[in-house]
Scaffold this motif. Structure first.
Motif, PDB file in Angstrom:
ATOM      1  N   SER A 220       0.828  -1.205   0.000  1.00 45.50           N
ATOM      2  CA  SER A 220       0.000   0.000   0.000  1.00 45.50           C
ATOM      3  C   SER A 220       0.861   1.253   0.000  1.00 45.50           C
ATOM      4  N   TYR A 221       2.183   1.061  -0.020  1.00 49.99           N
ATOM      5  CA  TYR A 221       3.169   2.138  -0.146  1.00 49.99           C
ATOM      6  C   TYR A 221       3.149   3.124   1.012  1.00 49.99           C
ATOM      7  N   ALA A 222       2.704   2.706   2.180  1.00 54.85           N
ATOM      8  CA  ALA A 222       2.918   3.472   3.395  1.00 54.85           C
ATOM      9  C   ALA A 222       4.322   3.151   3.903  1.00 54.85           C
ATOM     10  N   SER A 223       4.974   4.115   4.554  1.00 49.95           N
ATOM     11  CA  SER A 223       6.379   3.957   4.908  1.00 49.95           C
ATOM     12  C   SER A 223       6.670   4.473   6.298  1.00 49.95           C
ATOM     13  N   GLY A 224       7.704   3.886   6.925  1.00 57.97           N
ATOM     14  CA  GLY A 224       8.214   4.355   8.200  1.00 57.97           C
ATOM     15  C   GLY A 224       9.710   4.115   8.263  1.00 57.97           C
ATOM     16  N   LEU A 225      10.456   5.113   8.733  1.00 57.80           N
ATOM     17  CA  LEU A 225      11.914   5.015   8.808  1.00 57.80           C
ATOM     18  C   LEU A 225      12.307   4.493  10.183  1.00 57.80           C
ATOM     19  N   ALA A 226      13.003   3.352  10.215  1.00 57.59           N
ATOM     20  CA  ALA A 226      13.374   2.703  11.469  1.00 57.59           C
ATOM     21  C   ALA A 226      14.878   2.735  11.677  1.00 57.59           C
ATOM     22  N   LEU A 227      15.287   2.994  12.912  1.00 53.27           N
ATOM     23  CA  LEU A 227      16.686   2.894  13.310  1.00 53.27           C
ATOM     24  C   LEU A 227      16.807   1.718  14.269  1.00 53.27           C
ATOM     25  N   LEU A 228      17.530   0.683  13.834  1.00 50.19           N
ATOM     26  CA  LEU A 228      17.680  -0.552  14.593  1.00 50.19           C
ATOM     27  C   LEU A 228      19.078  -0.654  15.176  1.00 50.19           C
ATOM     28  N   ALA A 290      -1.748  -4.089   9.315  1.00 52.33           N
ATOM     29  CA  ALA A 290      -2.831  -5.030   9.571  1.00 52.33           C
ATOM     30  C   ALA A 290      -3.148  -5.903   8.367  1.00 52.33           C
ATOM     31  N   ALA A 291      -2.973  -5.364   7.166  1.00 51.92           N
ATOM     32  CA  ALA A 291      -3.292  -6.105   5.937  1.00 51.92           C
ATOM     33  C   ALA A 291      -2.120  -5.979   4.965  1.00 51.92           C
ATOM     34  N   PRO A 292      -0.995  -6.625   5.250  1.00 51.26           N
ATOM     35  CA  PRO A 292       0.233  -6.388   4.484  1.00 51.26           C
ATOM     36  C   PRO A 292       0.199  -6.887   3.047  1.00 51.26           C
ATOM     37  N   ALA A 293      -0.716  -7.793   2.715  1.00 50.90           N
ATOM     38  CA  ALA A 293      -0.784  -8.307   1.351  1.00 50.90           C
ATOM     39  C   ALA A 293      -1.765  -7.523   0.488  1.00 50.90           C
ATOM     40  N   ALA A 294      -2.361  -6.476   1.055  1.00 53.60           N
ATOM     41  CA  ALA A 294      -3.368  -5.705   0.318  1.00 53.60           C
ATOM     42  C   ALA A 294      -2.760  -4.441  -0.263  1.00 53.60           C
ATOM     43  N   GLU A 295      -3.285  -4.046  -1.402  1.00 55.59           N
ATOM     44  CA  GLU A 295      -2.973  -2.755  -2.002  1.00 55.59           C
ATOM     45  C   GLU A 295      -4.123  -1.810  -1.698  1.00 55.59           C
ATOM     46  N   ASP A 330     -14.667 -12.305   0.915  1.00 55.21           N
ATOM     47  CA  ASP A 330     -13.749 -13.301   1.469  1.00 55.21           C
ATOM     48  C   ASP A 330     -12.715 -13.723   0.415  1.00 55.21           C
ATOM     49  N   PRO A 331     -11.673 -14.473   0.844  1.00 56.16           N
ATOM     50  CA  PRO A 331     -11.570 -15.209   2.113  1.00 56.16           C
ATOM     51  C   PRO A 331     -10.961 -14.419   3.272  1.00 56.16           C
ATOM     52  N   VAL A 332     -10.210 -13.327   3.005  1.00 54.75           N
ATOM     53  CA  VAL A 332      -9.603 -12.549   4.078  1.00 54.75           C
ATOM     54  C   VAL A 332     -10.482 -11.338   4.369  1.00 54.75           C
ATOM     55  N   ARG A 333     -10.875 -11.159   5.603  1.00 48.99           N
ATOM     56  CA  ARG A 333     -11.715 -10.028   5.988  1.00 48.99           C
ATOM     57  C   ARG A 333     -10.803  -8.822   6.228  1.00 48.99           C
ATOM     58  N   LEU A 334     -10.454  -8.178   5.130  1.00 50.75           N
ATOM     59  CA  LEU A 334      -9.455  -7.115   5.178  1.00 50.75           C
ATOM     60  C   LEU A 334      -9.873  -5.966   6.088  1.00 50.75           C
ATOM     61  N   TRP A 335     -11.139  -5.537   5.963  1.00 52.10           N
ATOM     62  CA  TRP A 335     -11.560  -4.377   6.743  1.00 52.10           C
ATOM     63  C   TRP A 335     -11.657  -4.712   8.228  1.00 52.10           C
TER      64      TRP A 335
END
Length: 381
Positions: A220-228, A290-295, A330-335
């Protein structure tokens, strides 16, 4: 002083006044590295084009150098093959950006956020045009920096530009997600592409106590910059940083090709959240977790989630009597998944991503709101 040196100094002044350049050593790098050697011709987006179109801006034409020294990302390749020099002046082209020279303020901010110190060995993942590589080589020295690029054409162009600019860091063309195939022992790793999860190879190539700066993204092209901070081989923990950072996703992590979207019937119910919230910066991030395989597509209260792998869909509209309606297939209840995640986030006070933490190990990778015992989501490793 040459025109390009004047433009470099002016850009450095702008970045310093804006709070980006706080370290004199990195300001010196910004004033020294000639960005025009790394950008060459580039694409400019055509304003108000319904389907995003680009026009080439060729090296040496009017406005080219001024454009190079604006604080903007300059697209240098479309669809993994088309470069601006391939297109005649006056023509436009449609395509997806696959290589770019990232806006200087972001590049310099990330180098400073990496907390790199003289003497550190650094692995850069994603050479791109080589501009960021040159900044790192200027600050650290050629012998302290290795950079990996996936695309051999892009890598060759970057190598030529670095040589012309007087820098000679170690360059590798290969799978960026594997890092340095010859080993590790790095103090720092900085990624100039985004990934869906942290590759395990990186975790084994950075010393315990070393740091990894990476943008986590998704389909879905949302992003976050992480420092590990690397705790031990294959294990790290960290936090997300303030601000807004976005990079093109590494090609092996990008979504698979999909057919044209066809909205299909499903089960209808009221939505428990305002769908517009998943169009905000952090709201879209939470929905993607929450729904990483969804666009995600849509705007405002009219949102569409589509999981290509399963055919699952969710779409929202304003309700006829107020509120909002969601139709799920279905099969995945994305919302359902997105709704639950957003409500956890709202209950926590809707923190920006800097309120999120991340833990990475061979057992899995997990992003959470706040501490270890708080709600969280597994990354799609």
């Amino acid at each position: 002083m040459s025109i390009s040196a004047q433009l470099r100094a002016a850009l450095a002044n702008v970045l310093a006044e804006g709070g980006t350049l706080t370290d004199p050593a990195w300001r010196g790098a910004a004033e020294a590295v000639p960005r025009q050697l790394f950008v060459g011709s580039y694409f400019a987006q055509v304003p108000d084009s319904f389907t995003t179109r680009y026009r080439p801006v060729h090296r040496g034409e009017d406005g080219w150098l001024d454009g190079v020294y604006t604080d903007e990302t300059l697209i240098t390749q479309l669809d993994g093959r088309t470069r601006a020099d391939d297109i005649d002046g006056g023509s436009t082209v449609v395509g997806s950006a696959t290589s770019s020279s990232t806006l200087p303020s972001l590049v310099l901010r990330m180098w400073q956020q990496l907390e790199v110190e003289p003497g550190h060995r650094v692995l850069e993942v994603g050479t791109g045009t080589g501009y960021s590589t040159a900044l790192g080589a200027h600050r650290l020295g050629d012998d302290r920096l290795t950079s990996v690029e996936y695309d051999p054409v892009v890598g060759q162009a970057a190598a030529s530009a670095l040589k012309a600019a007087g820098y000679a860091p170690r360059l590798i063309v290969g799978d960026r997600l594997r890092g340095d195939p010859d080993g590790g022992g790095y103090d720092r790793l900085i990624a100039t592409c985004s990934v869906r999860y942290v590759p395990m190879a990186w975790l084994h190539q950075v010393k315990p106590g070393g740091k990894i700066l990476v943008t986590l993204s998704g389909w879905s092209y949302a992003s976050g910059l992480a420092l590990l901070t690397v705790i031990g081989p294959g294990t790290a923990t960290g936090r997300f940083l303030p601000g807004y950072t976005s990079f093109m996703i590494a090609r092996p992590h990008d979504r698979p090709p999909r057919p044209t979207l066809a909205l299909l019937p499903g089960e209808e119910r009221p939505s428990l959240i305002d769908p517009a919230v998943i169009g905000t910066w952090t709201g879209s991030w939470v929905a993607q977790l929450a729904a990483p395989a969804a666009e995600r597509m849509g705007v405002g209260p009219e949102q569409v989630l589509w999981d290509v792998s399963t055919g699952s869909q969710a779409r929202t509209t304003p309700g006829p009597g107020g509120g909002w309606t969601v139709v799920q297939r279905d099969p995945v209840r994305l919302w359902d998944r997105v709704e639950t995640a957003i409500r956890h986030w709202q209950a926590a006070g809707e923190p920006h991503q800097e309120g999120f933490g991340v833990t990475v190990s061979a057992a899995g990778q997990r992003v959470r709101i706040g501490g270890e015992d708080r709600p969280g989501w597994d990354l799609p490793v």
